[in-house]
Design a protein around this motif. Structure first.
Motif, short mmCIF file in Angstrom:
data_model
loop_
_atom_site.label_atom_id
_atom_site.label_comp_id
_atom_site.label_asym_id
_atom_site.label_seq_id
_atom_site.Cartn_x
_atom_site.Cartn_y
_atom_site.Cartn_z
N VAL A 48 0.85 -1.18 0.00
CA VAL A 48 0.00 0.00 0.00
C VAL A 48 0.88 1.24 0.00
O VAL A 48 1.77 1.39 0.85
N LYS A 49 0.63 2.11 -0.96
CA LYS A 49 1.39 3.35 -1.08
C LYS A 49 0.52 4.52 -0.67
O LYS A 49 -0.63 4.64 -1.10
N THR A 50 1.09 5.39 0.16
CA THR A 50 0.44 6.65 0.51
C THR A 50 1.29 7.75 -0.13
O THR A 50 2.26 7.46 -0.83
N LYS A 51 0.96 8.99 0.14
CA LYS A 51 1.75 10.09 -0.43
C LYS A 51 3.17 10.10 0.10
O LYS A 51 4.08 10.54 -0.57
N LYS A 52 3.39 9.57 1.32
CA LYS A 52 4.72 9.63 1.93
C LYS A 52 5.39 8.27 2.10
O LYS A 52 6.61 8.19 2.12
N HIS A 53 4.62 7.20 2.28
CA HIS A 53 5.21 5.92 2.65
C HIS A 53 4.68 4.74 1.87
O HIS A 53 3.63 4.84 1.22
N VAL A 54 5.40 3.62 2.01
CA VAL A 54 5.00 2.35 1.40
C VAL A 54 4.99 1.30 2.51
O VAL A 54 5.96 1.16 3.25
N SER A 101 9.28 2.07 3.67
CA SER A 101 9.93 3.35 3.39
C SER A 101 10.46 3.97 4.68
O SER A 101 10.02 5.04 5.10
N ILE A 102 11.41 3.28 5.30
CA ILE A 102 11.99 3.78 6.55
C ILE A 102 12.91 4.96 6.27
O ILE A 102 13.43 5.13 5.17
N TYR A 103 13.10 5.77 7.31
CA TYR A 103 14.08 6.85 7.25
C TYR A 103 15.43 6.30 7.68
O TYR A 103 15.53 5.66 8.71
N VAL A 104 16.44 6.54 6.86
CA VAL A 104 17.80 6.13 7.19
C VAL A 104 18.63 7.40 7.34
O VAL A 104 18.72 8.20 6.42
N ARG A 133 -5.18 -0.03 12.93
CA ARG A 133 -5.38 0.78 11.73
C ARG A 133 -4.02 1.16 11.16
O ARG A 133 -3.17 1.69 11.86
N VAL A 134 -3.83 0.91 9.89
CA VAL A 134 -2.58 1.24 9.22
C VAL A 134 -2.70 2.62 8.57
O VAL A 134 -1.82 3.46 8.73
N MET A 135 -3.77 2.84 7.83
CA MET A 135 -4.02 4.15 7.23
C MET A 135 -5.48 4.22 6.78
O MET A 135 -6.12 3.21 6.62
N ARG A 136 -5.93 5.46 6.61
CA ARG A 136 -7.28 5.67 6.10
C ARG A 136 -7.27 5.46 4.58
O ARG A 136 -6.28 5.73 3.91
N HIS A 137 -8.40 5.02 4.05
CA HIS A 137 -8.51 4.81 2.61
C HIS A 137 -8.23 6.10 1.84
O HIS A 137 -7.64 6.07 0.75
N VAL A 165 -2.69 6.05 -2.11
CA VAL A 165 -2.46 6.47 -3.49
C VAL A 165 -2.57 5.27 -4.43
O VAL A 165 -3.10 5.37 -5.53
N ALA A 166 -2.06 4.11 -3.99
CA ALA A 166 -2.09 2.91 -4.82
C ALA A 166 -2.00 1.67 -3.94
O ALA A 166 -1.39 1.69 -2.88
N ILE A 167 -2.61 0.59 -4.43
CA ILE A 167 -2.49 -0.72 -3.81
C ILE A 167 -2.00 -1.67 -4.88
O ILE A 167 -2.57 -1.74 -5.97
#
Length: 106
Positions: free
Chosen positions: A4-10, A33-36, A57-61, A65-67
């Motif tokens: 699942v992709k959001t605007k900031k993370h995967v 998509s961790i911060y290193v 809950r992981v994220m709201r629908h 952005v994409a599944i």
């Protein structure tokens, strides 16, 4: 298993059914998509992948952005982290599981 992709993370998400949570993706997840953090003096890099047994809950629908279907390597990575619970960032692990594209270097 979903990627699942959001605007900031995967995320890799093992989705679970949950009554009353129709507005979100609910289940166990692993943030790809961790911060290193990069130490500019030593060129050292720090960051970790962490798995939690917590189902929530992981994220709201509306934030999705994409599944997509995860690759076989991404599924293997999820299973590896699930078994170990926490794995520090390393070039070796991101190459082995082909997840370099998700890293956010800061």
């Amino acid at each position: 298993m979903k990627k699942v992709k959001t605007k900031k993370h995967v995320f890799l998400v093992n989705e679970k059914e949950s009554k009353g949570n129709d507005d979100c993706i609910y289940g166990q997840s692993l943030l790809l998509s961790i911060y290193v953090h990069i130490n500019t003096k030593t060129n050292g890099k720090t960051g970790s992948y962490i798995y939690s047994e917590f189902i929530g809950r992981v994220m709201r629908h509306e934030d999705v952005v994409a599944i997509e279907e995860p690759t076989d390597k991404e599924i293997a990575f999820y299973e590896h982290i699930k078994e170990c619970k926490e794995v520090p960032y390393s070039k070796k692990i991101v190459k082995k599981y082909d997840i370099e594209k998700y890293i956010i270097y800061i």
